[in-house]
Design an enzyme around this catalytic site. Structure first.
Site, PDB file in Angstrom:
ATOM      1  N   GLY A  32       0.795  -1.226   0.000  1.00  0.00           N
ATOM      2  CA  GLY A  32       0.000   0.000   0.000  1.00  0.00           C
ATOM      3  C   GLY A  32       0.822   1.267   0.000  1.00  0.00           C
ATOM      4  O   GLY A  32       0.327   2.329   0.382  1.00  0.00           O
ATOM      5  N   ARG A  72      -4.231 -12.928  -4.054  1.00  0.00           N
ATOM      6  CA  ARG A  72      -5.668 -12.645  -3.939  1.00  0.00           C
ATOM      7  C   ARG A  72      -6.159 -12.075  -5.260  1.00  0.00           C
ATOM      8  O   ARG A  72      -5.372 -11.850  -6.178  1.00  0.00           O
ATOM      9  CB  ARG A  72      -5.915 -11.619  -2.826  1.00  0.00           C
ATOM     10  CG  ARG A  72      -5.079 -10.343  -3.013  1.00  0.00           C
ATOM     11  CD  ARG A  72      -5.415  -9.263  -2.007  1.00  0.00           C
ATOM     12  NE  ARG A  72      -4.446  -8.197  -1.983  1.00  0.00           N
ATOM     13  CZ  ARG A  72      -4.344  -7.218  -2.858  1.00  0.00           C
ATOM     14  NH1 ARG A  72      -5.157  -7.198  -3.900  1.00  0.00           N
ATOM     15  NH2 ARG A  72      -3.423  -6.276  -2.749  1.00  0.00           N
TER      16      ARG A  72
END
Length: 670
Positions: free
Chosen positions: A164, A292
């Site tokens: 992030g 993911r």
């Protein structure tokens, strides 16, 4: 196939999974926090279970509560979405212990790719190209400094457990390394509980290209081509597209093979993304693997015609991959823009509040909107402020880009600050439209993307004024229709005067500037005048604020949304926010004078200083707002009386929310 699954997430990704599950005949269970009790994903699911308070650490991140919800409802599998627990190996273990299928990769793959340094060791052994750098365990500052000197500057220090955009520092010269290393380690420890770092050569004009991979439990792995995610701010993606512009078949095959090798090296199953840093010369290096589904997966779906969530469900149920590598094809070009509640002009500060008006573009074969909110919902301070993902497709990049610009022009959001105008400028930026892409594009095109405010065009003020008088007429007609004397001439709003032409003034404020529009009533039209210039205007306004307007014979469509004292004007692909000021009460107390009476940004009311009904002097403190860990004092813009507070202590307020009702004394200086 599963009969019922639980979705351990919220927002647009939860809604996205529900959509596919419903099409496949699979029942869904949503989990929700107290803050999300009325959220769209809760409304869409077949069942929903409350799992805790608003804070994610007390709800969406509590493994035991999610497992209990799955057992309680009889869910056979759990889809983690992205974020939250999607890459948490403890969660994967907990699912296995409970006899529940985790719709994602095996624990070993999550563990292997959870550490950037360990992942790079595995990739090196698998022959996947790596960025030159040090990825070892020796964390002595002097040793890392020596490694950086040997690599050559600039270098990038990265948290091994990061993500992030956190835990990253760019070092331009040797003398700065030790201080920036200490800073990076502090942030890594605070954000991830692990201060382990790696040091890599910094690619000066890199592109961020990622490969979508998919594996099944039968040993097969394929890649579903690439996405270019180079356009970023603070290392977070803003615009994504597929396929990557300028990608040759040879380079695509090489990157695809490297991604498949990476997946096979960890026994990967399910959807995953292998991310690469790519040089302008075509060379590329492994960066990390996200174990993911990615936020930007829709662009891959648009160019392949596949549903990746369906693939996830089928693979998790033990099925073989639906297609082999040679059966996969690229068709056309797709782009995704992330619509956020944030203020680009204030450093992309997040915005919270109620979505008073929300009108996305119409979905069709070319336009798709993935969202977790609807009109009337709240953008909460507790979670990511994404409003939606806007995805467009067409047969080539040029036409897809035109679709994106039109769809952004059609998007209407009122109630929170948003990045739609910024995205429109970004999509129209010559560097982006010509595919001159790298991760520094936003910074180097700052002058184009953040232009100086040149004020409000006269046309916009004319549109606002026309909408105002049309709205007043519609309200008068509605009231008359509900009365006992609907035909009374006293209800008329046509400006009739005996032997005279009716005139009135409308006052609008934009920033620090005020604009007066003089309105003269004509038969079936209006004469709108500003600074000696006038136009003849007529139009039709519907209840949703859509305005068909004609100015001096030129027709166009616009929207004007009235929200409290503001008028949100959408015209020619842009949005303007005006304050509608009542001239009879205008004394500088409308919120634009010194101190202001509107929230300068999203925040929380922490103190009510003044007393309701008591006279105060100009500059007196009325209320204290805490926003972004700073206190902001809202003061009286003139001498006058505080009529009411609009919020109580502890209330969260959105950007631009009216905080107090204030009445200035007649003649009081602002």
């Amino acid at each position: 196939m599963f009969e019922k699954i639980l979705i351990a997430n919220r927002g647009e990704i939860a809604c996205r999974v529900i959509k596919t599950a419903r099409r496949m005949g699979i029942r869904t269970v949503a989990v929700y926090s107290e803050a999300d009790a009325g959220a769209r994903h809760v409304r869409l699911a077949d069942e929903a279970v409350l799992i805790g308070p608003a804070a994610a650490r007390e709800s969406y991140l509590v493994i035991d509560r999610i497992i209990a919800a799955a057992k309680q409802t009889g869910a056979q599998a759990i889809h983690p979405g992205y974020g939250f627990l999607s890459e948490n190996e403890d969660f994967c273990h907990a699912c296995a212990r409970a006899g529940i299928v985790f719709i994602g990769p095996p624990v070993a793959a999550i563990r292997a790719m959870g550490s950037k340094s360990e992942a790079k060791k595995l990739m090196e052994a698998a022959g996947v190209p790596l960025t030159p750098g040090y990825h070892g365990d020796n964390q002595e500052p002097s040793f890392l400094h020596q490694q950086a000197d040997a690599i050559g500057y600039p270098v990038l220090i990265k948290a091994a457990a990061g993500g992030g955009g956190k835990g990253m520092r760019l070092v331009e010269k040797s003398a700065d390394f030790i201080d920036l290393l200490a800073s990076c380690k502090r942030e890594a420890s605070s954000s991830f509980g692990n201060d382990h770092v790696l040091v890599e050569k910094y690619i000066t004009k890199p592109r961020h290209i990622e490969i979508q991979v998919f594996g099944d439990t039968h040993g097969k792995v394929v890649y579903l081509f690439e996405r270019d995610c180079s356009v970023q701010r603070r290392h977070q993606k803003v615009l994504e597209e597929a396929p990557a512009p300028g990608m040759t078949p040879e380079r695509r095959a090489a990157m695809g093979k490297a991604a498949v090798d990476a997946a096979q090296a960890v026994g990967y199953v399910g959807a995953g993304t292998v991310e690469f840093i790519a040089n302008q010369d075509g060379s590329f290096y492994f960066m990390e693997m996200n174990t993911r589904l990615q936020v930007e997966h829709p662009v891959t779906e648009m160019i392949t015609g596949l549903d990746l969530v369906e693939w996830q469900l089928r693979v998790a149920a033990g099925d073989k991959l639906p297609l082999a590598q040679e059966q996969l094809q690229i068709r056309g070009h797709a782009l995704e823009a992330r619509i956020y509640a944030e203020d680009p002009a204030k450093g992309f500060l997040p915005s919270t509040g109620k979505l008073i008006h929300l009108a996305p573009p119409v979905e069709n074969l070319h336009v798709r909107v993935d969202t977790g909110v609807e009109e009337g919902d709240e953008i909460s301070p507790h979670y990511d402020p994404m409003i939606a993902k806007l995805i467009v497709w067409d047969i080539n990049r040029e036409r897809a880009l035109a679709r994106l610009l039109q769809a952004l022009a059609d998007y209407r959001v009122v109630g929170v600050s948003n990045n739609i105008d910024f995205l429109s400028r970004l999509a129209a930026c010559p560097a982006f439209s010509s595919a001159d892409l790298d991760t520094g594009l936003i910074e180097r095109e700052k002058a184009y993307l953040f232009p100086d405010d040149v004020g409000v065009p006269d046309e916009v003020l004319h549109i606002a004024a026309l909408a105002e008088v049309l709205r007043e007429t519609a309200l008068a007609d509605k009231r008359a229709a509900g009365g006992s004397d609907a035909r009374s001439p006293w209800h008329a709003r046509d400006g009739w005067r005996m032997n005279a032409t009716a005139r009135r003034s409308l006052l609008f404020r934009h920033g620090e500037s005020e604009h007066v529009v003089e309105v003269a009533y004509l038969p079936g039209a209006y004469r709108l005048s500003m600074d000696g210039r006038s136009v003849e205007a007529r139009g039709e306004l519907n209840a949703r604020g859509l305005l068909r307007v004609e100015l001096d014979g030129t027709r166009m469509d616009a929207s004007v949304i009235a929200a409290a004292g503001r008028r949100h004007v959408f015209a020619r692909g842009r949005a303007w926010q005006l304050a509608a000021v009542d001239p009879l009460h205008h004394s500088g107390a409308g919120g634009g004078a010194e101190g202001g009476l509107l929230a300068p940004m999203p925040g929380k009311v922490i103190a009510l200083v003044a007393t309701v009904g008591v006279r105060v002097e100009k500059g007196a403190a009325l209320l204290i707002l805490e926003a972004m860990k700073m206190e902001h004092t809202i003061t009286a813009p003139a001498a006058g009386r505080l009529k009411a507070f609009c919020y109580a202590v502890g209330d969260q307020v959105g950007d631009g929310a009216e905080l107090v009702e204030f009445e200035a004394e007649t003649g009081a200086a602002a």
